[in-house]
Design an enzyme around this catalytic site. Structure first.
Site, PDB file in Angstrom:
ATOM      1  N   TRP A  12      31.716  64.154  37.169  1.00 25.52           N
ATOM      2  CA  TRP A  12      30.663  63.806  36.110  1.00 25.52           C
ATOM      3  C   TRP A  12      30.896  64.901  34.827  1.00 25.52           C
ATOM      4  CZ3 TRP A  12      25.871  62.872  39.798  1.00 25.52           C
ATOM      5  CH2 TRP A  12      25.963  61.730  40.663  1.00 25.52           C
ATOM      6  N   GLU A 171      46.619  65.697  37.018  1.00 23.55           N
ATOM      7  CA  GLU A 171      45.806  64.980  36.021  1.00 23.55           C
ATOM      8  C   GLU A 171      46.710  65.455  34.541  1.00 23.55           C
ATOM      9  OE1 GLU A 171      41.743  64.002  36.647  1.00 23.55           O
ATOM     10  OE2 GLU A 171      41.729  66.315  36.538  1.00 23.55           O
ATOM     11  N   SER A 217      41.989  58.898  33.019  1.00 26.09           N
ATOM     12  CA  SER A 217      41.536  57.611  32.297  1.00 26.09           C
ATOM     13  C   SER A 217      41.700  56.197  33.422  1.00 26.09           C
ATOM     14  CB  SER A 217      42.386  57.112  30.931  1.00 26.09           C
ATOM     15  OG  SER A 217      42.189  57.856  30.027  1.00 26.09           O
ATOM     16  N   GLY A 238      36.810  60.656  35.727  1.00 30.97           N
ATOM     17  CA  GLY A 238      35.935  60.951  34.842  1.00 30.97           C
ATOM     18  C   GLY A 238      34.881  60.182  34.322  1.00 30.97           C
ATOM     19  N   GLY A 239      35.099  59.644  33.085  1.00 28.62           N
ATOM     20  CA  GLY A 239      34.361  58.605  32.364  1.00 28.62           C
ATOM     21  C   GLY A 239      33.922  57.341  33.129  1.00 28.62           C
TER      22      GLY A 239
END
Ligand code: PGA
Length: 256
Positions: A12, A171, A217, A238-239
């Site tokens: 997060w 990553e 992504s 993530g997002g």
């Protein structure tokens, strides 16, 4: 079906609020499917409310509580830092070491990341060691060299005996938060190389057992094609981890 554990983490980062974090956690707890290990990594101040939300949703143990970072010293005059014992008391069972933003925005060295990784494993917790190259490094043909350097430094204090709690997250820096994920071929090549370096450092058995997540992504749309690659054992998200539907769809893709 892969023989290794498949694991999906929701990082997060510095997002959510005191009110919103437990709501997101409960949503995740109710939506994620079985057949995949799931963890969430909330900001430090929200670890306890998220732990309680997971328990309320009956997901304590099913959705693991992770921390985005930790310091390697057990206690003392380290203003602003958080120890592994403190995190354990909050219910944390796994910790990220060397996330790209820690390395490239906050300036953490390979050596510091290695000390953190050893401390996390020595504390009996799971360590997600994050590695990956920048765009300039990729464009100059140094992807494998960078991953190897970060693995060697990150795993300096790790041996076959504590490697059972190790997870790697590949990553690529250029893919994080950019909407430009690695292609399945890029991921396959990098993960295959990472597993061969793990074999050299930890032995074949540990290398085969260690999950290697892909991050950068990841979305519900690209998760299945990435996760279909032989050495891609999950995702660090993530997002897309801030949206319950999107995150649970990624978990479903990982579960196969
Ligand atoms: P992203 O972040 O999914 O927003 O690209 C991944 C990560 O940094 O772990």
């Amino acid at each position: 079906m892969k023989s290794r554990e498949t694991i999906v983490g929701g990082n997060w980062k510095m997002n959510t609020t005191l009110a919103g974090a437990p709501v997101l956690a409960e949503g995740v707890a109710r939506a994620v499917p079985g057949g995949v290990s799931v963890a969430v990594f909330p900001p430090f101040p929200f670890l306890l409310p998220v732990r309680d939300a997971l328990a309320r949703a009956g997901a304590a143990g099913r959705v693991a509580l992770g921390a985005q970072d930790a310091y390697f010293e057990p206690k003392g005059a380290f203003t602003g830092e958080v120890s592994l014992d403190m995190l354990r008391e909050c219910g944390v069972t796994l910790v990220l070491a060397g996330h790209s933003e820690r390395r490239h925005v906050l300036g953490e060295s390979d050596e510091l990341v290695g000390r953190k990784a050893s401390a996390i494993l020595a504390a009996g917790m799971r360590c997600v060691l994050c590695i990956g190259e920048t765009l300039a490094e990729r464009e100059s043909g140094r992807t494998q060299g960078v991953n190897e350097r970060q693995l060697r430094a990150g795993l300096r204090g790790v041996g076959p005996s504590n490697a059972e709690r190790l997870v790697i997250a590949y990553e690529p820096v250029w893919a994080i938060g950019t909407g430009k994920a690695a292609t399945p071929t890029d991921a396959r090549e990098a993960h295959g190389h990472i597993r061969s370096v793990l074999g050299e450092l930890l032995g074949g058995t540990a290398a085969e057992r260690t999950p290697i997540m892909y991050g950068g992504s990841v979305t519900a749309a690209n998760a299945a094609s990435l996760m279909a690659q032989p050495d891609v054992d999950g995702a660090l998200v993530g997002g897309a981890s801030l949206k319950v539907d999107e995150f649970s769809a990624i978990c479903a893709a990982a579960a196969g």
